[in-house]
Scaffold this motif. Structure first.
Motif, PDB file in Angstrom:
ATOM      1  N   PRO A   9      -7.770   3.582  -9.076  1.00 59.32           N
ATOM      2  CA  PRO A   9      -8.772   3.316  -7.341  1.00 59.32           C
ATOM      3  C   PRO A   9      -7.965   3.524  -6.221  1.00 59.32           C
ATOM      4  O   PRO A   9      -6.808   2.815  -6.414  1.00 59.32           O
ATOM      5  CB  PRO A   9      -9.132   1.908  -7.639  1.00 59.32           C
ATOM      6  CG  PRO A   9      -8.655   2.010  -9.169  1.00 59.32           C
ATOM      7  CD  PRO A   9      -8.068   2.973  -9.717  1.00 59.32           C
ATOM      8  N   ILE A  10      -8.814   4.129  -5.687  1.00 60.24           N
ATOM      9  CA  ILE A  10      -7.769   4.372  -3.892  1.00 60.24           C
ATOM     10  C   ILE A  10      -8.144   3.376  -3.103  1.00 60.24           C
ATOM     11  O   ILE A  10      -9.620   3.085  -3.359  1.00 60.24           O
ATOM     12  CB  ILE A  10      -8.229   5.782  -3.459  1.00 60.24           C
ATOM     13  CG1 ILE A  10      -7.768   6.920  -4.629  1.00 60.24           C
ATOM     14  CG2 ILE A  10      -7.724   6.108  -2.720  1.00 60.24           C
ATOM     15  CD1 ILE A  10      -6.258   7.078  -4.933  1.00 60.24           C
ATOM     16  N   THR A  11      -7.283   2.913  -2.584  1.00 62.83           N
ATOM     17  CA  THR A  11      -8.085   1.610  -2.103  1.00 62.83           C
ATOM     18  C   THR A  11      -8.514   2.220  -0.274  1.00 62.83           C
ATOM     19  O   THR A  11      -8.516   2.075   0.661  1.00 62.83           O
ATOM     20  CB  THR A  11      -6.996   0.883  -1.277  1.00 62.83           C
ATOM     21  OG1 THR A  11      -6.782  -0.100  -3.260  1.00 62.83           O
ATOM     22  CG2 THR A  11      -6.686  -0.237  -0.564  1.00 62.83           C
ATOM     23  N   ALA A  12      -7.473   3.122  -0.229  1.00 57.11           N
ATOM     24  CA  ALA A  12      -7.477   3.992   1.619  1.00 57.11           C
ATOM     25  C   ALA A  12      -7.129   4.930   1.765  1.00 57.11           C
ATOM     26  O   ALA A  12      -6.312   5.713   0.964  1.00 57.11           O
ATOM     27  CB  ALA A  12      -6.112   2.993   1.877  1.00 57.11           C
ATOM     28  N   ASP A  19       2.904  -1.555 -12.832  1.00 54.33           N
ATOM     29  CA  ASP A  19       4.336  -2.495 -13.260  1.00 54.33           C
ATOM     30  C   ASP A  19       4.424  -3.375 -12.059  1.00 54.33           C
ATOM     31  O   ASP A  19       5.864  -4.235 -12.237  1.00 54.33           O
ATOM     32  CB  ASP A  19       5.883  -1.463 -12.730  1.00 54.33           C
ATOM     33  CG  ASP A  19       6.209  -0.397 -14.148  1.00 54.33           C
ATOM     34  OD1 ASP A  19       5.487  -0.657 -14.999  1.00 54.33           O
ATOM     35  OD2 ASP A  19       5.791   0.973 -13.846  1.00 54.33           O
ATOM     36  N   GLY A  20       3.739  -4.030 -11.356  1.00 49.84           N
ATOM     37  CA  GLY A  20       3.877  -4.479 -10.075  1.00 49.84           C
ATOM     38  C   GLY A  20       4.554  -3.999  -9.052  1.00 49.84           C
ATOM     39  O   GLY A  20       5.238  -5.035  -8.342  1.00 49.84           O
ATOM     40  N   LYS A  21       4.738  -2.973  -8.434  1.00 49.76           N
ATOM     41  CA  LYS A  21       6.289  -2.342  -8.066  1.00 49.76           C
ATOM     42  C   LYS A  21       5.468  -2.336  -6.859  1.00 49.76           C
ATOM     43  O   LYS A  21       6.036  -2.480  -5.400  1.00 49.76           O
ATOM     44  CB  LYS A  21       7.008  -2.056  -7.848  1.00 49.76           C
ATOM     45  CG  LYS A  21       7.737  -1.688  -8.790  1.00 49.76           C
ATOM     46  CD  LYS A  21       8.908  -0.546  -9.930  1.00 49.76           C
ATOM     47  CE  LYS A  21       9.722  -1.240 -10.500  1.00 49.76           C
ATOM     48  NZ  LYS A  21      10.841  -0.370 -10.859  1.00 49.76           N
ATOM     49  N   VAL A  22       4.312  -1.842  -6.941  1.00 48.08           N
ATOM     50  CA  VAL A  22       3.050  -1.451  -6.020  1.00 48.08           C
ATOM     51  C   VAL A  22       1.835  -2.547  -6.268  1.00 48.08           C
ATOM     52  O   VAL A  22       1.085  -2.741  -7.442  1.00 48.08           O
ATOM     53  CB  VAL A  22       2.746  -0.623  -5.600  1.00 48.08           C
ATOM     54  CG1 VAL A  22       1.776   0.340  -5.204  1.00 48.08           C
ATOM     55  CG2 VAL A  22       3.925   0.736  -5.272  1.00 48.08           C
ATOM     56  N   ARG A  23       0.565  -3.261  -4.522  1.00 47.11           N
ATOM     57  CA  ARG A  23      -0.324  -3.750  -5.180  1.00 47.11           C
ATOM     58  C   ARG A  23      -1.481  -2.777  -5.387  1.00 47.11           C
ATOM     59  O   ARG A  23      -2.893  -2.675  -5.573  1.00 47.11           O
ATOM     60  CB  ARG A  23      -0.187  -4.031  -4.069  1.00 47.11           C
ATOM     61  CG  ARG A  23       0.921  -5.231  -3.594  1.00 47.11           C
ATOM     62  CD  ARG A  23       0.771  -6.460  -2.873  1.00 47.11           C
ATOM     63  NE  ARG A  23      -0.791  -7.385  -3.029  1.00 47.11           N
ATOM     64  CZ  ARG A  23      -2.244  -7.192  -2.345  1.00 47.11           C
ATOM     65  NH1 ARG A  23      -0.786  -8.143  -0.790  1.00 47.11           N
ATOM     66  NH2 ARG A  23      -2.514  -8.596  -2.243  1.00 47.11           N
ATOM     67  N   TYR A  24      -1.494  -1.467  -4.093  1.00 44.66           N
ATOM     68  CA  TYR A  24      -2.400  -0.545  -4.214  1.00 44.66           C
ATOM     69  C   TYR A  24      -2.132   0.515  -3.865  1.00 44.66           C
ATOM     70  O   TYR A  24      -0.949   0.144  -2.997  1.00 44.66           O
ATOM     71  CB  TYR A  24      -3.572  -1.220  -3.054  1.00 44.66           C
ATOM     72  CG  TYR A  24      -4.189  -2.349  -3.139  1.00 44.66           C
ATOM     73  CD1 TYR A  24      -5.321  -3.173  -3.769  1.00 44.66           C
ATOM     74  CD2 TYR A  24      -3.690  -3.637  -1.854  1.00 44.66           C
ATOM     75  CE1 TYR A  24      -6.041  -3.818  -4.048  1.00 44.66           C
ATOM     76  CE2 TYR A  24      -4.426  -4.726  -2.891  1.00 44.66           C
ATOM     77  CZ  TYR A  24      -5.044  -4.927  -3.583  1.00 44.66           C
ATOM     78  OH  TYR A  24      -5.458  -6.537  -3.805  1.00 44.66           O
ATOM     79  N   ILE A  25      -3.128   1.837  -4.033  1.00 39.91           N
ATOM     80  CA  ILE A  25      -2.474   3.482  -3.745  1.00 39.91           C
ATOM     81  C   ILE A  25      -3.399   3.840  -2.598  1.00 39.91           C
ATOM     82  O   ILE A  25      -4.611   3.418  -2.433  1.00 39.91           O
ATOM     83  CB  ILE A  25      -2.415   3.404  -5.082  1.00 39.91           C
ATOM     84  CG1 ILE A  25      -3.447   4.312  -5.847  1.00 39.91           C
ATOM     85  CG2 ILE A  25      -0.982   3.224  -5.804  1.00 39.91           C
ATOM     86  CD1 ILE A  25      -3.412   5.069  -6.964  1.00 39.91           C
ATOM     87  N   GLY A  26      -2.971   4.852  -1.601  1.00 38.32           N
ATOM     88  CA  GLY A  26      -3.490   5.489  -1.380  1.00 38.32           C
ATOM     89  C   GLY A  26      -3.213   6.553  -0.939  1.00 38.32           C
ATOM     90  O   GLY A  26      -2.434   7.233  -1.689  1.00 38.32           O
ATOM     91  N   LEU A  75       0.487  -1.280  -0.028  1.00 33.98           N
ATOM     92  CA  LEU A  75      -0.152   0.117  -0.101  1.00 33.98           C
ATOM     93  C   LEU A  75       0.850   1.433   0.193  1.00 33.98           C
ATOM     94  O   LEU A  75       1.873   1.558   1.099  1.00 33.98           O
ATOM     95  CB  LEU A  75      -1.254  -0.253   1.439  1.00 33.98           C
ATOM     96  CG  LEU A  75      -1.723   1.248   1.509  1.00 33.98           C
ATOM     97  CD1 LEU A  75      -2.902   1.381   0.290  1.00 33.98           C
ATOM     98  CD2 LEU A  75      -2.583   1.160   2.777  1.00 33.98           C
ATOM     99  N   TYR A  76       1.061   1.755  -0.791  1.00 34.25           N
ATOM    100  CA  TYR A  76       1.790   3.274  -1.912  1.00 34.25           C
ATOM    101  C   TYR A  76       0.642   4.173  -1.750  1.00 34.25           C
ATOM    102  O   TYR A  76       0.125   4.132  -2.369  1.00 34.25           O
ATOM    103  CB  TYR A  76       2.527   3.024  -2.916  1.00 34.25           C
ATOM    104  CG  TYR A  76       3.608   3.848  -2.444  1.00 34.25           C
ATOM    105  CD1 TYR A  76       4.591   3.931  -1.859  1.00 34.25           C
ATOM    106  CD2 TYR A  76       4.108   4.662  -4.122  1.00 34.25           C
ATOM    107  CE1 TYR A  76       5.377   4.608  -1.548  1.00 34.25           C
ATOM    108  CE2 TYR A  76       4.589   5.611  -4.334  1.00 34.25           C
ATOM    109  CZ  TYR A  76       5.685   5.456  -2.805  1.00 34.25           C
ATOM    110  OH  TYR A  76       7.334   6.215  -2.638  1.00 34.25           O
ATOM    111  N   TYR A  77       1.011   5.596  -0.403  1.00 36.48           N
ATOM    112  CA  TYR A  77      -0.232   6.018  -0.087  1.00 36.48           C
ATOM    113  C   TYR A  77       1.241   7.806  -0.150  1.00 36.48           C
ATOM    114  O   TYR A  77       2.685   8.160  -0.528  1.00 36.48           O
ATOM    115  CB  TYR A  77       0.348   6.562   1.048  1.00 36.48           C
ATOM    116  CG  TYR A  77      -0.685   5.523   2.054  1.00 36.48           C
ATOM    117  CD1 TYR A  77      -1.769   6.368   2.229  1.00 36.48           C
ATOM    118  CD2 TYR A  77       0.030   4.523   2.967  1.00 36.48           C
ATOM    119  CE1 TYR A  77      -3.152   4.994   3.121  1.00 36.48           C
ATOM    120  CE2 TYR A  77      -0.837   4.513   3.905  1.00 36.48           C
ATOM    121  CZ  TYR A  77      -2.451   4.281   4.114  1.00 36.48           C
ATOM    122  OH  TYR A  77      -3.151   3.600   4.318  1.00 36.48           O
ATOM    123  N   LEU A  78       0.253   8.598  -0.881  1.00 34.11           N
ATOM    124  CA  LEU A  78       0.254  10.096  -1.121  1.00 34.11           C
ATOM    125  C   LEU A  78       0.201  10.603   0.239  1.00 34.11           C
ATOM    126  O   LEU A  78       0.024  10.792   0.540  1.00 34.11           O
ATOM    127  CB  LEU A  78      -0.540  11.342  -2.456  1.00 34.11           C
ATOM    128  CG  LEU A  78      -0.080  12.476  -2.081  1.00 34.11           C
ATOM    129  CD1 LEU A  78       1.758  12.291  -2.612  1.00 34.11           C
ATOM    130  CD2 LEU A  78      -0.752  13.231  -3.487  1.00 34.11           C
TER     131      LEU A  78
END
Length: 328
Positions: free
Chosen positions: A170-173, A146-153, A121-124
């Motif tokens: 799509p924002i996950t969190a 690219d497969g380096k992050v699964r979900y973003i937030g 889970l990669y957040y801004l």
């Protein structure tokens, strides 16, 4: 612990996670690395799967600590980290930078520090007002492809920005401050928007930056160098006024056979959120994890609302400049 859905994109996590920031930054000297590593590994044993860090925590020290602690355990957990503030490789801190170029540079560095080939889970961490949110989130979406992050937030942003970001990818969190000490998310549209869009809500500081634990009776109880000493809500006068909230919640906690901290965490989970309380000690961790077993009924929730309503705390939660930035 049984896992819960964090958002509607497929990510599942424990009902509460572990915020690792305080092991390396902002809350005074942190020199007991062995206990921090033991706390992280004990969390895994107890069923915690969500571990939260950021490149700014240190800088870099917290990501490295978490990577070390999770050696041999990486496939059992969800690692969340964040970027926003531009940081040189030598640790020099600059301004917020939400450009795609910096996002990608920061991710590659975080992967090295965490010792992993992907971030779950990669957040801004904070919105860059000079870069359209669509550009930043678009770059983050490419990381998923690219497969380096699964979900973003995103972290600490407005309802409007959240909508624009989610329309891009799509924002996950969404991570924001939320607790019985800080309930603005219920009133500024952020929490409702996240629920409407199927975005998981992750409260940081779910114990009011530790105040709801009952540990702090005066400003002098905070360690030297602790960033909370500069917050309006932790002034001597504010602490004296805010102790009434802790006392009122303590009465309810006693009736439930739990600590005030456990009651506060159970309340955030009852609201359908996934809190990430931080701690540097195994004993506190075990207390926090036990809060997942506390069931609050409608009467409990009414009593809690009366004891700690929106706007009940004295003093702003942060400096005015920081709060203005968080409303972007």
């Amino acid at each position: 612990m049984d896992e819960v859905a964090l958002g509607t994109q497929g990510l599942r996590v424990s009902p509460l996670g572990l915020g690792c920031m305080g092991m390396s930054a902002f809350y005074g000297d942190r020199d007991d690395e062995a206990e921090s590593v033991a706390t992280i590994r004990r969390a895994v044993e107890l069923g915690v799967t969500l571990f939260d860090t950021a490149e700014i925590y240190g800088p870099f020290a917290n990501e490295k600590l978490l990577g070390k602690a999770l050696e041999g355990l990486r496939d059992q957990v969800v690692v969340a980290t964040k970027f926003a503030t531009e940081i040189d490789d030598d640790g020099t801190i600059g301004a917020i930078n939400g450009t795609p170029a910096y996002a990608k540079r920061a991710l590659e560095r975080s992967l090295r520090h965490l010792g992993t080939d992907h971030v779950d889970l990669y957040y801004l961490h904070r919105v860059d007002p000079s870069v359209p949110i669509e550009e930043t989130v678009g770059a983050m979406g490419e990381m998923v492809t690219d497969g380096k992050v699964r979900y973003i937030g995103l972290s600490e942003t407005s309802a409007e920005t959240l909508r624009a970001a989610h329309a891009t990818f799509p924002i996950t969190a969404l991570q924001s401050e939320y607790s019985l000490f800080e309930r603005d998310a219920e009133h500024n549209g952020v929490l409702d928007t996240a629920r409407e869009l199927g975005i998981g809500f992750v409260p940081f500081s779910p114990l009011g930056r530790g105040f709801l634990s009952g540990r702090y009776q005066r400003a002098g109880d905070l360690p030297e160098g602790d960033a909370r000493r500069a917050l309006p809500r932790f002034s001597e006068e504010a602490i004296a006024a805010n102790l009434r909230i802790v006392d009122a919640l303590g009465v309810i906690a006693e009736s439930k056979g739990c600590s005030t901290a456990q009651l506060a965490l159970a309340w955030t989970m009852a609201a359908g959120t996934v809190p990430i309380p931080g701690t540097t000690r195994r004993s506190r961790l075990e207390e926090n994890v036990a809060s997942a077993d506390i069931v609050l009924d409608d009467d409990d929730l009414r009593r809690i609302d009366a004891a700690s309503p929106h706007g009940g705390a004295t003093g702003h939660r942060n400096t005015e400049a920081a709060m203005a930035r968080d409303r972007l």
